[in-house]
Design a protein around this motif. Structure first.
Motif, PDB file in Angstrom:
ATOM      1  N   SER A 220       0.829  -1.229  -0.199  1.00 35.96           N
ATOM      2  CA  SER A 220      -0.118  -0.059   0.025  1.00 35.96           C
ATOM      3  C   SER A 220       0.814   1.193  -0.261  1.00 35.96           C
ATOM      4  O   SER A 220       0.557   2.299  -0.625  1.00 35.96           O
ATOM      5  CB  SER A 220      -0.929  -0.076   1.163  1.00 35.96           C
ATOM      6  OG  SER A 220      -1.866  -0.940   1.270  1.00 35.96           O
ATOM      7  N   LEU A 221       1.957   1.221   0.812  1.00 39.24           N
ATOM      8  CA  LEU A 221       2.913   2.556   0.841  1.00 39.24           C
ATOM      9  C   LEU A 221       3.706   2.478  -0.511  1.00 39.24           C
ATOM     10  O   LEU A 221       3.527   3.733  -1.039  1.00 39.24           O
ATOM     11  CB  LEU A 221       4.022   1.991   1.862  1.00 39.24           C
ATOM     12  CG  LEU A 221       4.747   3.323   2.070  1.00 39.24           C
ATOM     13  CD1 LEU A 221       3.850   4.592   2.892  1.00 39.24           C
ATOM     14  CD2 LEU A 221       6.050   2.954   3.331  1.00 39.24           C
ATOM     15  N   ASP A 222       3.843   1.483  -1.390  1.00 42.34           N
ATOM     16  CA  ASP A 222       4.448   1.520  -2.639  1.00 42.34           C
ATOM     17  C   ASP A 222       3.562   2.267  -3.483  1.00 42.34           C
ATOM     18  O   ASP A 222       3.897   3.169  -4.335  1.00 42.34           O
ATOM     19  CB  ASP A 222       4.716   0.186  -3.105  1.00 42.34           C
ATOM     20  CG  ASP A 222       5.497   0.067  -4.265  1.00 42.34           C
ATOM     21  OD1 ASP A 222       6.672   0.407  -4.463  1.00 42.34           O
ATOM     22  OD2 ASP A 222       4.691  -0.289  -5.508  1.00 42.34           O
ATOM     23  N   GLU A 223       2.320   1.756  -3.405  1.00 49.63           N
ATOM     24  CA  GLU A 223       1.405   2.580  -4.358  1.00 49.63           C
ATOM     25  C   GLU A 223       1.072   4.061  -4.046  1.00 49.63           C
ATOM     26  O   GLU A 223       0.772   4.687  -4.931  1.00 49.63           O
ATOM     27  CB  GLU A 223      -0.192   1.590  -4.023  1.00 49.63           C
ATOM     28  CG  GLU A 223      -0.121   0.176  -4.604  1.00 49.63           C
ATOM     29  CD  GLU A 223      -1.424  -0.371  -4.319  1.00 49.63           C
ATOM     30  OE1 GLU A 223      -1.404  -1.704  -4.762  1.00 49.63           O
ATOM     31  OE2 GLU A 223      -2.083  -0.245  -3.023  1.00 49.63           O
ATOM     32  N   ILE A 224       0.897   4.412  -2.780  1.00 45.92           N
ATOM     33  CA  ILE A 224       0.993   5.749  -2.450  1.00 45.92           C
ATOM     34  C   ILE A 224       1.862   6.540  -2.926  1.00 45.92           C
ATOM     35  O   ILE A 224       1.792   7.681  -3.498  1.00 45.92           O
ATOM     36  CB  ILE A 224       0.703   5.916  -0.862  1.00 45.92           C
ATOM     37  CG1 ILE A 224      -0.404   5.427  -0.268  1.00 45.92           C
ATOM     38  CG2 ILE A 224       0.908   7.455  -0.394  1.00 45.92           C
ATOM     39  CD1 ILE A 224      -0.733   5.310   1.315  1.00 45.92           C
ATOM     40  N   PHE A 225       3.125   5.942  -3.000  1.00 43.78           N
ATOM     41  CA  PHE A 225       4.253   6.829  -3.368  1.00 43.78           C
ATOM     42  C   PHE A 225       4.247   6.822  -4.876  1.00 43.78           C
ATOM     43  O   PHE A 225       4.821   7.572  -5.681  1.00 43.78           O
ATOM     44  CB  PHE A 225       5.769   6.316  -3.084  1.00 43.78           C
ATOM     45  CG  PHE A 225       5.852   6.591  -1.817  1.00 43.78           C
ATOM     46  CD1 PHE A 225       6.907   7.972  -1.785  1.00 43.78           C
ATOM     47  CD2 PHE A 225       5.809   6.570  -0.551  1.00 43.78           C
ATOM     48  CE1 PHE A 225       7.359   8.677  -0.616  1.00 43.78           C
ATOM     49  CE2 PHE A 225       6.266   7.073   0.816  1.00 43.78           C
ATOM     50  CZ  PHE A 225       6.635   8.141   0.644  1.00 43.78           C
ATOM     51  N   GLN A 226       3.574   5.721  -5.672  1.00 45.00           N
ATOM     52  CA  GLN A 226       3.537   5.719  -6.939  1.00 45.00           C
ATOM     53  C   GLN A 226       2.467   6.648  -7.506  1.00 45.00           C
ATOM     54  O   GLN A 226       3.007   7.467  -8.366  1.00 45.00           O
ATOM     55  CB  GLN A 226       3.074   4.356  -7.331  1.00 45.00           C
ATOM     56  CG  GLN A 226       3.770   3.381  -7.376  1.00 45.00           C
ATOM     57  CD  GLN A 226       5.208   3.481  -8.472  1.00 45.00           C
ATOM     58  OE1 GLN A 226       4.980   3.848  -9.416  1.00 45.00           O
ATOM     59  NE2 GLN A 226       6.459   2.815  -7.907  1.00 45.00           N
ATOM     60  N   TYR A 227       1.574   7.029  -6.635  1.00 41.97           N
ATOM     61  CA  TYR A 227       0.668   8.202  -6.946  1.00 41.97           C
ATOM     62  C   TYR A 227       1.353   9.381  -6.810  1.00 41.97           C
ATOM     63  O   TYR A 227       1.517  10.369  -7.669  1.00 41.97           O
ATOM     64  CB  TYR A 227      -0.449   8.145  -5.897  1.00 41.97           C
ATOM     65  CG  TYR A 227      -1.254   9.627  -6.108  1.00 41.97           C
ATOM     66  CD1 TYR A 227      -1.841   9.846  -7.176  1.00 41.97           C
ATOM     67  CD2 TYR A 227      -0.857  10.588  -5.057  1.00 41.97           C
ATOM     68  CE1 TYR A 227      -2.697  11.096  -7.402  1.00 41.97           C
ATOM     69  CE2 TYR A 227      -1.378  11.906  -5.374  1.00 41.97           C
ATOM     70  CZ  TYR A 227      -2.346  12.085  -6.285  1.00 41.97           C
ATOM     71  OH  TYR A 227      -2.769  13.204  -6.513  1.00 41.97           O
ATOM     72  N   LEU A 228       2.153   9.755  -5.747  1.00 41.26           N
ATOM     73  CA  LEU A 228       2.989  10.885  -5.432  1.00 41.26           C
ATOM     74  C   LEU A 228       3.938  11.167  -6.776  1.00 41.26           C
ATOM     75  O   LEU A 228       4.119  12.191  -7.158  1.00 41.26           O
ATOM     76  CB  LEU A 228       3.789  10.920  -4.102  1.00 41.26           C
ATOM     77  CG  LEU A 228       2.924  10.708  -3.083  1.00 41.26           C
ATOM     78  CD1 LEU A 228       3.912  10.657  -1.419  1.00 41.26           C
ATOM     79  CD2 LEU A 228       1.974  12.213  -2.617  1.00 41.26           C
ATOM     80  N   LYS A 229       4.331  10.104  -7.038  1.00 44.53           N
ATOM     81  CA  LYS A 229       5.667  10.329  -8.308  1.00 44.53           C
ATOM     82  C   LYS A 229       4.851  10.785  -9.668  1.00 44.53           C
ATOM     83  O   LYS A 229       5.094  11.487 -10.469  1.00 44.53           O
ATOM     84  CB  LYS A 229       6.389   9.010  -8.406  1.00 44.53           C
ATOM     85  CG  LYS A 229       7.201   8.565  -7.689  1.00 44.53           C
ATOM     86  CD  LYS A 229       7.465   7.062  -7.582  1.00 44.53           C
ATOM     87  CE  LYS A 229       8.442   6.982  -8.740  1.00 44.53           C
ATOM     88  NZ  LYS A 229       9.127   5.624  -8.974  1.00 44.53           N
ATOM     89  N   SER A 230       3.608  10.333  -9.829  1.00 43.18           N
ATOM     90  CA  SER A 230       2.836  10.333 -11.053  1.00 43.18           C
ATOM     91  C   SER A 230       1.711  11.355 -10.983  1.00 43.18           C
ATOM     92  O   SER A 230       0.789  12.028 -11.790  1.00 43.18           O
ATOM     93  CB  SER A 230       2.117   9.366 -11.382  1.00 43.18           C
ATOM     94  OG  SER A 230       1.144   8.773 -10.591  1.00 43.18           O
ATOM     95  N   ALA A 231       1.534  12.380  -9.902  1.00 43.14           N
ATOM     96  CA  ALA A 231       0.580  13.251  -9.744  1.00 43.14           C
ATOM     97  C   ALA A 231       0.599  14.139 -10.704  1.00 43.14           C
ATOM     98  O   ALA A 231       1.719  14.559 -10.988  1.00 43.14           O
ATOM     99  CB  ALA A 231       0.495  13.780  -8.253  1.00 43.14           C
ATOM    100  N   ASP A 232      -0.606  14.851 -11.284  1.00 38.68           N
ATOM    101  CA  ASP A 232      -0.336  15.836 -12.204  1.00 38.68           C
ATOM    102  C   ASP A 232       0.107  17.191 -11.723  1.00 38.68           C
ATOM    103  O   ASP A 232       0.268  18.268 -12.427  1.00 38.68           O
ATOM    104  CB  ASP A 232      -1.654  16.264 -12.677  1.00 38.68           C
ATOM    105  CG  ASP A 232      -2.897  16.611 -11.707  1.00 38.68           C
ATOM    106  OD1 ASP A 232      -3.170  16.021 -10.833  1.00 38.68           O
ATOM    107  OD2 ASP A 232      -3.649  17.534 -11.902  1.00 38.68           O
TER     108      ASP A 232
END
Length: 373
Positions: A137-149
């Motif tokens: 879940s933490l990995d997914e959250i950071f994936q979001y932070l990396k790809s946020a618009d």
């Protein structure tokens, strides 16, 4: 309209925020120039208020997603992940649908706990136990932070808490994620200065030299005095300069306690022509009495030796060496080793803190309550 201008919780705009002009400029400048920041100070000095004030600046509001995560009460990596995910969704759900939908799409392991309410807004319905694989879940959250618009700024309050998690090397795990995330910058806020110092200054720790440091100190008396007097006058009330100085000195310039007592005085001022020193003592009495049941419960959870040591610290003041023969004899303690064991327990319970080799009770209201015993 805010009835009482002396806030004891939250942030309600620059009118109710005292000073911190230089600190705000410094923190904003560091973040917009791509730096992580370690923000340190004793508890109740106003770190969270400064972060929210900084995040309220148009330069940041217009160009970043801004997330504030309080992890003080967390006990594990799963709870950290829970609070981080919840904080992100709480901000994104006020944005366009495509913004929060992207977050939900990426955090697949949490998706079943995020539902839509009657008006189509996302709602965080997860329980901490629902996070079965916190690293995923933490990995997914950071994936979001990396790809946020938009670039993201993330403030993690009481960051040193991660050092007490049962999982090993949480700081190394987070450091790896943060190093690989070039779309987010972090404020690591902490009140246990010895732990924060160890995390960011020791070559043996993963966060060594990874963040610029800001140490938050007391707002100067003259600045705070003008702020307090101005709000009293604006409300058609009055307080003497001597009373303001008395408040400041009683709480050694610690922001939250000054705000709390001024809040009490402002409420009392309808019955007083001018607030004076005697009124300050009354306000402190009200604030301490308000905590009576809490402090009674706290004392009931301590061992006899811990109680005796806590009372001794309250009566001795700040500049003491609790393992010295003089201190042990004066307060009828048993031995230096017994004091060390009790002190360790009080530190673990976050009742006592230390700074520059000195041990003291950080909660001023508890300190004054104990002095009545």
């Amino acid at each position: 309209m805010i009835k009482n201008p002396f806030l004891t919780y939250g942030y309600n705009g620059p009118e109710y925020f005292c000073d911190r002009v230089e600190e705000t400029k410094r923190l904003t400048s560091l973040l917009v120039n791509g730096n992580h920041v370690a923000l340190m100070s004793p508890r109740r000095m106003g770190k969270t208020g400064l972060i929210r004030h900084c995040f309220a600046q148009k330069e940041l509001q217009n160009n970043y997603y801004l997330f504030v995560v309080d992890i003080y009460a967390t006990k594990s990596l799963a709870e950290l992940t829970y609070e981080l995910g919840r904080a992100i969704l709480s901000v994104l759900k006020s944005k366009e649908r495509k913004v929060w939908e992207r977050f939900i799409q990426i955090v697949g392991s949490l998706r079943t706990g995020i539902t839509l309410d009657a008006v189509g807004q996302p709602s965080w319905n997860l329980e901490i136990g629902d996070i079965q694989s916190p690293k995923i879940s933490l990995d997914e959250i950071f994936q979001y932070l990396k790809s946020a618009d938009k670039p993201c700024l993330v403030a993690i309050d009481e960051f040193q808490t991660i050092m007490d998690y049962p999982e090993q090397n949480v700081d190394a795990l987070l450091r790896t994620y943060i190093q690989e995330c070039n779309n987010a910058w972090f404020v690591f806020s902490g009140s246990k200065r010895h732990m924060m110092g160890e995390m960011f200054s020791s070559p043996a720790r993963p966060f060594y030299q990874s963040a610029s440091t800001i140490s938050l100190k007391s707002i100067p008396l003259d600045t705070y005095s003008a702020f307090i007097a101005g709000h009293f006058e604006q409300g058609g009330k009055h307080i003497t300069t001597e009373a303001i100085r008395y408040i400041y000195e009683k709480f050694e310039g610690t922001t939250w306690y000054i705000q709390k007592i001024c809040n009490e005085l402002y409420a009392m001022a309808e019955q007083n022509l001018v607030c004076e020193i005697k009124d300050v003592d009354t306000a402190i009495g009200y604030a301490v009495e308000e905590k009576n049941d809490t402090y009674q419960d706290l004392m009931a959870r301590l061992s006899a030796k811990q109680k005796v040591l806590l009372l001794a610290l309250a009566h001795a003041g700040r500049n003491v060496q609790p393992t010295s023969g003089e201190f042990i004899k004066k307060y009828h303690l048993t031995s230096a080793s017994a004091v060390q064991r009790s002190m360790s327990a009080l530190l673990d319970k976050d009742i006592v803190t230390s700074s520059n080799g000195q041990y003291y009770i950080y909660d001023y209201f508890l300190y004054y309550w104990l002095n009545q015993k």
